[in-house]
Design a protein around this motif. Structure first.
Motif, mmCIF file in Angstrom:
data_model
loop_
_atom_site.group_PDB
_atom_site.id
_atom_site.type_symbol
_atom_site.label_atom_id
_atom_site.label_comp_id
_atom_site.label_asym_id
_atom_site.label_seq_id
_atom_site.Cartn_x
_atom_site.Cartn_y
_atom_site.Cartn_z
ATOM 1 N N ASN A 74 -20.653 112.486 25.583
ATOM 2 C CA ASN A 74 -20.049 111.174 25.704
ATOM 3 C C ASN A 74 -18.636 111.291 25.157
ATOM 4 O OD1 ASN A 74 -19.339 108.556 25.752
ATOM 5 N ND2 ASN A 74 -21.052 107.811 24.526
ATOM 6 N N THR A 75 -17.632 111.152 26.031
ATOM 7 C CA THR A 75 -16.260 111.339 25.572
ATOM 8 C C THR A 75 -15.628 110.035 25.094
ATOM 9 O OG1 THR A 75 -15.485 111.190 27.844
ATOM 10 C CG2 THR A 75 -15.794 113.381 26.946
ATOM 11 N N GLY A 76 -16.427 108.997 24.968
ATOM 12 C CA GLY A 76 -15.931 107.776 24.353
ATOM 13 C C GLY A 76 -15.127 106.887 25.276
ATOM 14 N N ALA A 77 -14.443 105.920 24.669
ATOM 15 C CA ALA A 77 -13.716 104.925 25.451
ATOM 16 C C ALA A 77 -12.718 105.589 26.382
ATOM 17 C CB ALA A 77 -12.988 103.980 24.514
ATOM 18 N N LYS A 78 -12.549 105.029 27.552
ATOM 19 C CA LYS A 78 -11.634 105.525 28.600
ATOM 20 C C LYS A 78 -12.087 106.873 29.149
ATOM 21 C CE LYS A 78 -7.536 102.958 28.270
ATOM 22 N NZ LYS A 78 -6.210 102.896 28.771
ATOM 23 N N GLY A 79 -13.142 107.424 28.631
ATOM 24 C CA GLY A 79 -13.623 108.709 29.122
ATOM 25 C C GLY A 79 -14.816 108.503 30.022
ATOM 26 N N SER A 80 -15.732 109.440 29.969
ATOM 27 C CA SER A 80 -16.921 109.301 30.781
ATOM 28 C C SER A 80 -18.108 109.876 30.029
ATOM 29 C CB SER A 80 -16.720 109.991 32.122
ATOM 30 O OG SER A 80 -15.923 111.121 31.967
ATOM 31 N N SER A 127 -18.552 106.842 34.592
ATOM 32 C CA SER A 127 -17.373 106.497 33.807
ATOM 33 C C SER A 127 -17.780 105.453 32.778
ATOM 34 C CB SER A 127 -16.245 106.013 34.695
ATOM 35 O OG SER A 127 -16.613 104.856 35.361
ATOM 36 N N PHE A 137 -14.324 115.276 35.776
ATOM 37 C CA PHE A 137 -14.917 114.875 34.494
ATOM 38 C C PHE A 137 -14.055 115.357 33.328
ATOM 39 C CE2 PHE A 137 -17.798 116.171 31.003
ATOM 40 C CZ PHE A 137 -18.171 114.913 30.585
ATOM 41 N N ASP A 171 -10.562 113.498 33.240
ATOM 42 C CA ASP A 171 -10.590 112.047 33.428
ATOM 43 C C ASP A 171 -9.930 111.274 32.295
ATOM 44 O OD1 ASP A 171 -11.463 110.056 35.249
ATOM 45 O OD2 ASP A 171 -12.760 109.351 33.643
ATOM 46 N N LYS A 172 -10.234 111.659 31.071
ATOM 47 C CA LYS A 172 -9.764 110.856 29.944
ATOM 48 C C LYS A 172 -8.237 110.869 29.854
ATOM 49 C CE LYS A 172 -10.995 109.706 25.301
ATOM 50 N NZ LYS A 172 -11.758 110.001 24.114
ATOM 51 N N ASN A 211 -6.659 109.034 32.952
ATOM 52 C CA ASN A 211 -6.939 107.600 32.922
ATOM 53 C C ASN A 211 -5.862 106.823 32.192
ATOM 54 O OD1 ASN A 211 -9.034 106.739 34.378
ATOM 55 N ND2 ASN A 211 -10.564 106.903 32.782
ATOM 56 N N PHE A 231 -16.647 105.826 38.482
ATOM 57 C CA PHE A 231 -17.427 106.710 39.336
ATOM 58 C C PHE A 231 -18.799 106.989 38.781
ATOM 59 C CE2 PHE A 231 -14.559 109.143 36.713
ATOM 60 C CZ PHE A 231 -15.421 109.984 36.074
#
Lengths: 119, 695
Positions: free
Chosen positions: A89-95, A108, B387, B390-391, B394, B496
């Motif tokens: 879990n990469t946290g907020a704004k991540g996925s 996401s 993946f 993405d962060k 974003n 997604f």
């Protein structure tokens, strides 16, 4: 002359070390707090959001989102009662990466926000 | 049933189930690729004659189900219901059997004979499991064939089975796929709906059980069919009643119950079919993912993969590009000798051959890029790349996959960059990415930077300034992406839900086919327009003709011709606009010429500055000429570079953007006008501040 140089470098070193340790502590504390609040949430409410989950195995309850996405989640295997194991879990704004029915699925964070899970 | 022995076979299956590989093996090279009318989904057809059987294979888009929520599913569902193929080959990924069989439960309701191709058996065995196809065939009620698509094992058996079906035995008609038992309550409601449906003539054409389940499932496609029927209102009312009844009874939405039942069936079949025989051996996918999706290693690995794609695209294609260039040069020279001097010769040699050469010089580049992208797509890395990135992406309103187009554009070329944006699924993300891709310093812009930086800065600072320029280009691109996502294309990057497929080695045949299809589509779509545009640009630079003056040398004539032509006049006309950003008419002309291709900026500057030279033998290099010209200064040089960085991209890029953005003039105008205005504003700010500071 030589000594002052040594003192200077050691001062800088210790300063950098202190900053590093401060941030590390902060990070660990924040992480711990997050895990704790998540665990408490599951304990008292019996459910929590998938977006807050740390790695472990949970069960899917429901997804609150528009019909299109809800249907897609259903098709991907998010059936009520299905086991979901959170991998990262990469946290907020991540996925967030989960394993459902033997395959890895990435959601996401925005979607995971609307997914309820229980232990 | 098939006296003429013309059989239509549809291939259905989940994404990443190896469907395309089996399709390629079945159909061979005799394929036709097009689009389904009105949508961007690719339609692939293959033809094969096997044992006097004319078989048409149709590769349906990979779907998880047949509901009407994504474009792919609508296309697949429409084809199966309206065209009614004679048989469906359902490709099932043995590693992911449960989810794949979920699609089977829906296909079974269509009342079309099904053959199951149980694919990727070899990987299953390496995981220490075996699948019993006899049990599976019994449970599903359809023939099951074990296949290994990547090594073409077992595919012939399917072909044999289809071709062997003759008029007497009618083997297909005996296939009765097992349908899911939805339980008493749902069945009771279905029994009420069925007689209502049989009343209408149009609806009886459709598979009955499919329609009933879809109605209870609240599927838009089924509702559309029913609303057209005579007693549509009655059926819809009954459907609503049944759905409400079921909802009350189960305490949950009917679609959830139905999906649950289907998955229950799939689960039961999977448990019966798969058996563990040995201890699970190490799973390659897990090992690779341990590194590729690592918190710290993920991004460096991603960067390395992007670098490999970049190197592959530009380094390996270099000989091919050179060969093409040489060929067209020779060809142009040959034509020049053959044709009598005059307007026709100029048109053919400079306009047509130059234009075609321009299009085809991109062609090897694009083929190589598509090959590299297809490799990483088919192997399963691309989904992971999104993946990983993405962060970061974003934050700028971009999608994780937007990184690849930007990477290809840097030092490379924006044309394949824009084409690479196809890997993005949502239209908004694709548009933003295509928009910011031309801001990167592409290979054609490099000579301009080399020229100006070389002219004004000592060797010590050159690398630093160049690095600064790279940084500036990235900052502008990301800033523009952020700006766009905050204003015109407001919204979040697509949320997604995607599956990360297990890694597997793609087949060379599949990659080559994919590469060729996409590359050829580029030539067909963009090639013609680019050629026309280059002819137009050629005309703008050749007409009206300057008066012939015998006393002048060749370069001088060329320089005068540039000033005299339509393009040169435009450049001189817009000179007043360039004054506030510290540019004169010469540079304006060069920038206008840069619309054809960015490397032309340098050559035009060279031609213009050669004007009025007494002795061409003693000519200084262009760099020194610019450096000694009082009208240039380091600040003006930097402003010129900033303008070059941002303003309207080259014609090929604009055309590809136009085609890829769905031929919309709105975006085209925004790209052409918006970029130029933006470039002007940026240059104006830099120039005025610089002048104030007295640089």
């Amino acid at each position: 002359m030589e000594e002052s140089k040594i003192i200077k470098t050691s001062a800088i070193k210790s300063f950098i070390k202190r900053i590093y340790e401060y941030w590390k502590k902060r990070w660990i504390r924040a992480r711990f707090k997050k895990c704790k609040s998540f665990n408490k949430c599951i304990m008292y409410n019996g459910m929590a959001k998938l977006s807050d989950a740390h790695s472990g195995t949970y069960r899917f309850i429901a997804a609150y989102c528009d019909e299109k996405l809800g249907r897609r989640l259903l098709e991907m295997g998010f059936v009520p009662g299905e086991a979901i194991s959170v991998l990262t879990n990469t946290g907020a704004k991540g996925s967030i990466m989960v394993k459902v029915k033997g395959s890895k699925i990435v959601l996401s964070n925005k979607i995971a926000d609307n997914v309820l899970i229980k232990r | 049933m098939w006296q003429n022995k013309n059989i239509i076979v549809a291939l259905a299956g989940n994404p990443n189930s190896g469907k395309s590989t089996i399709f390629n093996t079945l159909a061979g090279a005799n394929q036709r690729v097009g689009n389904y009318p009105g949508v961007t989904v690719e339609k692939k057809e293959g033809f094969k004659t096997y044992k006097d059987c004319d078989i048409t294979f149709v590769d349906l888009p990979g779907t998880y189900s047949l509901s009407a929520y994504s474009q792919d599913e609508v296309v697949a569902g429409d084809f199966l219901i309206n065209e009614k193929p004679d048989i469906i080959i359902h490709v099932v990924d043995a590693l992911n059997m449960e989810r794949n069989l979920y699609l089977f439960t829906q296909l079974a309701e269509l009342d079309i004979p099904i053959i199951v191709a149980l694919n990727m058996i070899d990987t299953l065995q390496s995981q220490g499991k075996i699948a019993d196809e006899k049990v599976m065939s019994e449970l599903l009620g359809v023939p099951v064939f074990k296949t290994v698509g990547s090594r073409e094992i077992g595919v012939v058996n399917i072909l044999e089975y289809i071709a062997d079906d003759n008029v007497e035995s009618k083997a297909f008609e005996k296939i009765k796929a097992a349908k899911v038992d939805y339980g008493q309550d749902i069945k009771a409601e279905a029994d009420i709906l069925e007689p209502l449906i049989s009343k209408d003539k149009g609806l009886t054409q459709l598979p009955k059980s499919w329609l009933v389940m879809k109605l209870l499932d609240n599927d838009p496609l089924a509702l559309k069919f029913v609303s057209k029927a005579d007693n549509g209102a009655e059926i819809l009312a009954q459907t609503e009643k049944s759905r409400n009844h079921l909802k009350e009874h189960f305490g949950a939405q009917t679609e959830i119950i139905i999906t649950g039942r289907r998955y229950g069936f799939a689960n039961a079949v999977t448990k019966n079919v798969l058996q563990d025989v040995s201890r699970k051996k190490t799973d390659m996918t897990e090992i690779i993912d341990m590194f590729a999706l690592n918190r710290y290693l993920g991004i460096p690995i991603f960067a390395a993969v992007m670098y490999v794609i970049f190197k592959f695209t530009f380094t390996l294609s270099n000989p091919a590009v050179k060969l093409f260039g040489m060929f067209f040069e020779r060809f142009g020279a040959l034509m020049g000798k053959l044709l009598p001097a005059g307007a026709v010769k100029s048109l053919i040699v400079d306009g047509v051959i130059g234009g075609v050469g321009g299009v085809l010089s991109f062609f090897p580049l694009i083929l190589f890029m598509f090959f590299a992208i297809a490799f990483f797509e088919d192997s399963g890395y691309m989904a992971r790349a999104a993946f990983v990135m993405d962060k970061i992406m974003n934050r700028f309103g971009l999608h994780g996959k937007s990184f690849l187009p930007l990477m290809i554009s840097t030092n490379g070329c924006a044309v394949p960059g824009i084409l690479a944006a196809r890997t993005l699924d949502s239209k908004r993300d694709r548009l933003i990415t295509m928009f910011v891709t031309p801001f990167m310093i592409c290979g054609a812009k490099l000579p301009i930077f080399a020229l100006i930086i070389g002219a004004f800065f000592s060797a010590k600072y050159q690398t630093g300034i160049m690095f600064l320029m790279y940084f500036l280009s990235v900052a502008i691109a990301l800033g523009a992406a952020k700006l766009l996502s905050k204003t015109i294309l407001r919204g979040e990057p697509a949320h997604f839900v995607m599956e990360l497929p297990p890694y597997h080695m793609p087949t060379l045949k599949g990659l080559l086919l994919k590469m060729w299809e996409r590359g050829w589509l580029y030539v067909k779509k963009a090639g013609t327009v680019i050629m026309l545009a280059s002819i137009l640009i050629w005309a703008a630079f050749t007409y009206p003709k300057a008066p012939v003056n015998e006393n002048l040398t060749e370069t001088e004539t060329a320089a005068i011709q540039i000033q005299y032509s339509a393009a040169g006049r435009i450049g001189n006309f817009i000179e007043p606009f360039f004054k506030p950003i510290g540019m004169d008419g010469n540079r304006a002309v060069a920038l206008v010429a840069g619309f054809a291709a960015k490397e032309i900026v340098v050559s035009t500057l060279g031609t213009i500055y050669s004007l009025g030279e007494v002795n061409p033998e003693e000519s200084q290099p262009l760099r020194e000429k610019i450096a000694s010209d009082p009208d240039w200064s380091p600040l003006k040089g930097i402003v010129f570079l900033i303008f070059c960085l941002i303003y309207i991209p080259c014609i090929a890029c604009v055309v590809v953007f136009f085609k890829e953005s769905g031929s919309s003039f709105k975006w085209l105008v925004l790209l052409v006008a918006g970029n130029t205005v933006f470039a002007w504003i940026m240059s104006f700010i830099v120039f005025q501040i610089g002048t104030l500071l007295g640089l």
